[in-house]
Design an enzyme around this catalytic site. Structure first.
Site, PDB file in Angstrom:
ATOM      1  N   GLU A   1       1.280   6.249   7.398  1.00  0.00           N
ATOM      2  CA  GLU A   1       2.694   6.478   7.057  1.00  0.00           C
ATOM      3  C   GLU A   1       3.266   7.647   7.842  1.00  0.00           C
ATOM      4  OE1 GLU A   1       3.899   4.056   5.481  1.00  0.00           O
ATOM      5  OE2 GLU A   1       1.913   3.286   4.965  1.00  0.00           O
TER       6      GLU A   1
ATOM      7  N   GLY B   1       0.806  -1.214   0.000  1.00  0.00           N
ATOM      8  CA  GLY B   1       0.000   0.000   0.000  1.00  0.00           C
ATOM      9  C   GLY B   1       0.841   1.268   0.000  1.00  0.00           C
ATOM     10  N   ALA B   2       1.793   1.320   0.919  1.00  0.00           N
ATOM     11  CA  ALA B   2       2.612   2.523   1.037  1.00  0.00           C
ATOM     12  C   ALA B   2       3.824   2.214   1.906  1.00  0.00           C
ATOM     13  CB  ALA B   2       1.801   3.661   1.666  1.00  0.00           C
TER      14      ALA B   2
ATOM     15  N   HIS C   1       4.467   6.872  11.246  1.00  0.00           N
ATOM     16  CA  HIS C   1       5.776   6.205  11.248  1.00  0.00           C
ATOM     17  C   HIS C   1       6.935   7.198  11.302  1.00  0.00           C
ATOM     18  CE1 HIS C   1       4.879   1.996  10.713  1.00  0.00           C
ATOM     19  NE2 HIS C   1       4.267   2.135   9.562  1.00  0.00           N
TER      20      HIS C   1
ATOM     21  N   GLU D   1       6.938   4.059   4.469  1.00  0.00           N
ATOM     22  CA  GLU D   1       7.236   5.260   5.264  1.00  0.00           C
ATOM     23  C   GLU D   1       8.677   5.734   5.132  1.00  0.00           C
ATOM     24  OE1 GLU D   1       6.569   2.208   6.428  1.00  0.00           O
ATOM     25  OE2 GLU D   1       7.743   1.694   8.197  1.00  0.00           O
ATOM     26  N   ASN D   2       9.250   5.798   3.942  1.00  0.00           N
ATOM     27  CA  ASN D   2      10.596   6.357   3.796  1.00  0.00           C
ATOM     28  C   ASN D   2      10.621   7.741   4.453  1.00  0.00           C
ATOM     29  OD1 ASN D   2      10.917   4.248   1.726  1.00  0.00           O
ATOM     30  ND2 ASN D   2       9.624   5.617   0.513  1.00  0.00           N
TER      31      ASN D   2
HETATM   32 ZN    ZN Z   1       3.271   0.807   8.329  1.00  0.00          ZN
END
Ligand code: ZN
Length: 905
Positions: free
Chosen positions: A354, A319-320, A357, A322-323
């Site tokens: 995200e 889904g995504a 995070h 968190e860079n």
């Molecule tokens: Zn996550």
């Protein structure tokens, strides 16, 4: 990171998170994974004994905990000075990295992770060193190393990846533009550059990138640029703060960029040029601003990373991700038609997940991958808390109940379930914990914890934990310790019961009544084998009575703690004998509720009269559990749910009805021929009611919900005729535009049901939609045709691709290959699917394997399929990767459960 989102009932690959979230039941399992805590100090040899030689690091595409621990014990103060050249070849990138670090013990080899590249030059401490590289890691010999400060410089090359990991390269079929992005979790930073790729060796990274002049390059830091000649630009990024390698990132390409400001923090949003017209920019920025403000207050720490970029990228595996300061999102969060409530909420929830995070996970990071669950569960919990607080989705916990929580119960009932906190021996095992235990069960348990210790105590404990450990790494005890301190409560027993045991409890109620007078009420707690642990639960118990007309009155709610097998409910005053009791009212705890016969009878007659929507949902879920357990015919459940839908005002309950009905029908289709008679009667009614409900809908959300239900179940001649009429425009649902993405849903119906002219329809649709999205949907439509020879061809392509390049395309094919009405064709190919598991699990990435071994092994529900899977397990267990083994075991269990449902229909 977040599992992939995607409307379960619509097309596209229904991967990960969201498929689980909508309560995917038999065999539509997706994925998950996880890890355990690292002790950073190696075991010291006992005095007087010789230190054994350290075991040689195995040459595999993974990092084991032992190697990581040993390395952490020797290495510190790491800094990377990284240069990457993206301006040269289309096939590969090249780079140079200088790694400086302190080494406490130079007596043995030191390895640097680097998967799948080539090394041109290695220099250590100013001297050239013979390259010792096995394709997985680079070995620095003791002779080149010294105690104290060391510096290694490596010139390297690496092919661009096309499976969504490492540095992924994508070319847009619409305009030919090239886009790059990285996906480095959990162990793919080493596909970008040689690195100590483990979370507890946090490092400062200094990056510069050479890229074509018309590209934008994005990373953790802020950038300055200078012309570099030859059509290139040199991008120099500010040094990062100390960070884990898996949240580093490098994205590049001619992205469309929108920018704004969030209370002084520069925010940007980026997407492919051809997708740009469809991006909900204002909404995205609005949620971003609200989220950053909320978290700053909640954590009492301002956003720590200077700027906040969000990129929507193609072919994204989940889904995504968190860079730090450069978050990536799947393009499934962009719709090419107006988004409905479900889609907008998914988007908001993922943005907020995200963002959480950035503090919890990025600023403070787990030592090792056993800590994944706390990271993910916390972000999932915070997304719900913040969404309820600062977005329009005030009832987001209701959505959590109907989606994520049901996925958690499902996952927790698999033979492969595990405690929330478990050891993770290697990054190769991450799919064993990248799951609904790590995300949704963990967040359900954190919700229970916050309710148990008090919301403000919980918040304060989180804030102190983050402040104490900023830029560092932590273990579970650090988090629990801060909660204990904040609440002034001992949590040892709570932690042992909730975090270190597997399985879930079921709560039921025994009423002792004297005529219509309640004498005593007891909540009974049970736990199915093989996980018999009972737990403490802080709950609200709701007692429902009926009015004179037999309708359900508002509940009397009693807060209490349940502990042990039987807990007496402190009923205040004289009460009438309740008609219905919910022992987990408001869904505070993680426990299923079981209905007694009286409760079932009340629901079948008066379900719609229950006053609040979450309660209607909880009772509906309890009925669906009964149907899936064979305690109620599936057709009876469907009829009940569709009756409830008639007057239902809550879109959440409507969505729950729809997803459960589509799932029930899918199971019934797999149970043919036992269900032939029931389906022959049920399906035409269902198709008609779905179409009528869509046509009559007073809101766009309701219209989409019922259209999606129709596309999920349509399979009778009349249903197919309606689908065809909608496609060619001779039938119209007012307010529903089928010229956009949802035209593909209609093609899915026609294809999987064997429309003779599907090739012509497909050609027309593909000509009208030449996008990447259209290409992937076309693959799914092609794979869905009920043709044995075609299926065999696609299967071969998946096993040894000739034309089908890239995981995203492979997943598109898998998602179409075996719809629930084609189990006979699936059974025909089952021996071939199973026979290749050992070789494929050795040669392919876990992401591929998780899809292959779950989607292609959806239940066939016959003795033969179960027998074949069992035989494969018996013969091949030692030759399967942990990912293949997990999904095969789950497939066998689902197949047997499905088989056992045959008799009750
Ligand atoms: Zn996550």
């Amino acid at each position: 990171m977040k599992h992939r989102h995607g409307r379960q009932l619509a097309g596209g690959f229904p991967a990960l998170h969201r498929i689980l979230r909508v309560g995917a039941v038999i065999g539509m399992v997706a994925m998950a994974g996880s890890l355990i805590a690292c002790r950073s100090n190696p075991i010291a040899p006992a005095a007087g004994t010789a230190e054994p030689d350290p075991p040689e690091r195995p040459a595999v595409n993974a990092l084991d905990r032992h190697t990581a621990d040993a390395r952490k014990a020797r290495v510190s103060r790491v800094k990377y000075d990284l240069f990457v050249d993206l301006h040269g070849s289309k096939d590969h990138f090249s780079g140079k990295v200088t790694i400086t670090f302190e080494l406490s013990d130079p007596a043995s080899d030191l390895t640097l992770d680097f998967g799948g590249g080539t090394v041109q030059r290695l220099e250590v401490n100013g001297r050239s060193v013979v390259i010792d590289y096995n394709g997985y890691f680079l070995t620095l010999p003791p002779a080149a190393l010294q105690r104290g400060a060391n510096a290694a410089t490596i010139d390297f090359e690496h092919p661009y990846d096309i499976d969504g990991t490492g540095l992924h390269r994508f070319v847009d079929p619409v305009d030919g533009l090239t886009y790059l992005y990285t996906y480095l979790w959990p162990y793919y930073a080493n596909r970008l550059f040689p690195v100590f790729d483990q979370p507890n060796l946090k490092a400062t990274i200094s990056l510069s990138v050479l890229a074509p002049r018309d590209w934008t390059v994005v990373s953790t830091g802020t950038a300055s640029t200078e012309a570099a000649g030859n059509g290139a630009t040199l991008w120099r990024f500010s040094n990062t703060p100390p960070m884990s390698t898996y949240v580093f990132s490098l994205h590049a390409g001619p992205y469309r960029i929108w920018q704004d400001d969030a209370d002084g923090v520069p925010i940007r949003l980026m997407a492919r040029q051809s997708l740009a017209p469809f991006v909900a920019v204002d909404e995205w920025f609005d949620v971003t601003r609200r989220g950053l403000a909320f978290y700053g207050r909640y954590f009492e720490i301002p956003y720590p990373f200077g700027k906040y970029d969000q990129l929507i990228v193609p072919d994204f595996n989940i889904g995504a991700m968190e860079n730090i300061a450069a978050v990536t999102f799947s393009e499934s969060f962009v719709q090419r038609q107006p988004s409905d409530r479900f889609e907008r909420e998914s988007r908001a929830s993922t943005i907020l997940h995200e963002m959480a995070h950035m503090w919890f996970g990025d600023l403070v990071t787990h030592e090792w991958w056993n800590g994944l669950w706390l990271n993910e569960s916390f972000a999932t919990q915070m997304a719900a808390i913040s969404a309820a607080e600062v977005t329009e989705f005030k009832d987001t916990w209701h959505g959590f109940f109907t989606g994520g929580k049901q996925a958690a119960y499902r996952r927790d009932s698999r033979v492969t379930t595990h405690p929330i906190e478990v050891p993770v021996d290697s990054t190769a095992d991450f799919f064993n914990v990248f799951d609904a235990i790590t995300y949704e069960k963990g967040s359900s348990v954190l919700k229970q914890l916050a309710h148990y210790v008090g919301e403000e105590n919980y918040r304060r404990g989180v804030s102190r934990y983050l402040q104490d450990h900023a830029y560092g790494t932590t273990e579970l005890e650090d988090f629990v310790g801060h909660q204990q301190q904040s609440a002034g409560l001992g949590l040892e027993r709570w932690s042992a019961a909730w975090l270190h045991t597997a399985g879930f409890n079921t709560l039921s109620v025994a009423t002792n009544c004297d005529g219509d007078r309640l004498r005593a009420l007891t909540v009974m707690q049970s736990a199915p084998q093989p996980y018999p642990d009972l737990r403490p639960h802080q709950v609200d118990v709701a007692l429902y009575s009926l009015d004179g007309a037999g309708n359900v009155l508002p509940a009397v709610v009693i807060p209490m703690q349940i502990d042990g097998p039987r807990t007496t409910v402190p009923v205040p005053g004289e009460r009438p004998c309740p008609a219905l009791v919910n022992p987990n009212h408001n869904d505070w705890t993680y426990a299923r509720i079981a209905l007694d016969e009286r409760g079932v009878a009340v629901l079948l007659a008066r379900h719609a009269s229950i006053p609040d929507p979450l309660s209607r949902s909880m009772f509906l879920a309890a009925l669906f559990d009964r149907a899936l357990a064979g305690e109620m015919p599936l057709a009876d459940y469907v009829r009940h749910a569709m009756r409830l839908a008639q007057g239902e005002e809550s879109i959440r309950v409507q969505q729950q009805i729809s997803t459960s009905v589509v799932t029930a029908v899918a199971v019934m289709q797999r149970l043919r021929p036992q269900t032939d008679t029931a389906l022959a009667k049920l399906l035409p009614e269902l198709e008609q009611q779905a179409l009528d409900s869509a046509a009559r809908a007073t809101t766009g959300d309701l219209r989409r919900n019922w259209f999606t239900t129709f596309t999920g179940v349509a399979s009778t001649p009349t249903g197919l005729e309606a689908a065809r009429a909608l496609l060619n425009g001779s039938k119209v649902i007012p307010g529903l535009d089928v010229s956009g993405d949802i035209r593909w849903d209609l093609l899915d119906i026609l294809s999987r049901n064997g429309a003779a002219d599907i090739d012509a329809l497909l050609a027309t649709a593909s000509a009208a939609d030449p996008s990447d999205y259209g290409a992937k949907r076309a693959l799914k439509v092609q794979a869905a045709q009920p043709d044995a020879a075609l299926k065999a061809k696609w299967l071969k392509e998946l096993q040894s691709p000739r034309e089908l390049e890239g995981l995203a395309n492979q997943r598109a094919v898998m998602s179409g290959l075996f719809p629930p009405n084609q189990t006979a064709l699936q059974l025909e190919l089952l021996p071939r699917i199973l026979a290749t598991l050992p070789d494929l699990s050795a040669s392919s990435d876990p992401y591929f394997m998780s899809s292959y071994a779950s989607v292609l092994l959806a239940p066939m529900c016959v003795e033969q399929s179960s027998a074949l899977m069992q035989q494969t397990l018996d013969e091949y267990t030692g030759r399967l990767s942990s990912t293949a083994l997990r999904f095969l075991q789950e497939a066998l269990q689902a197949d047997r459960e499905c088989l056992s449902l045959r008799s009750g229909q």
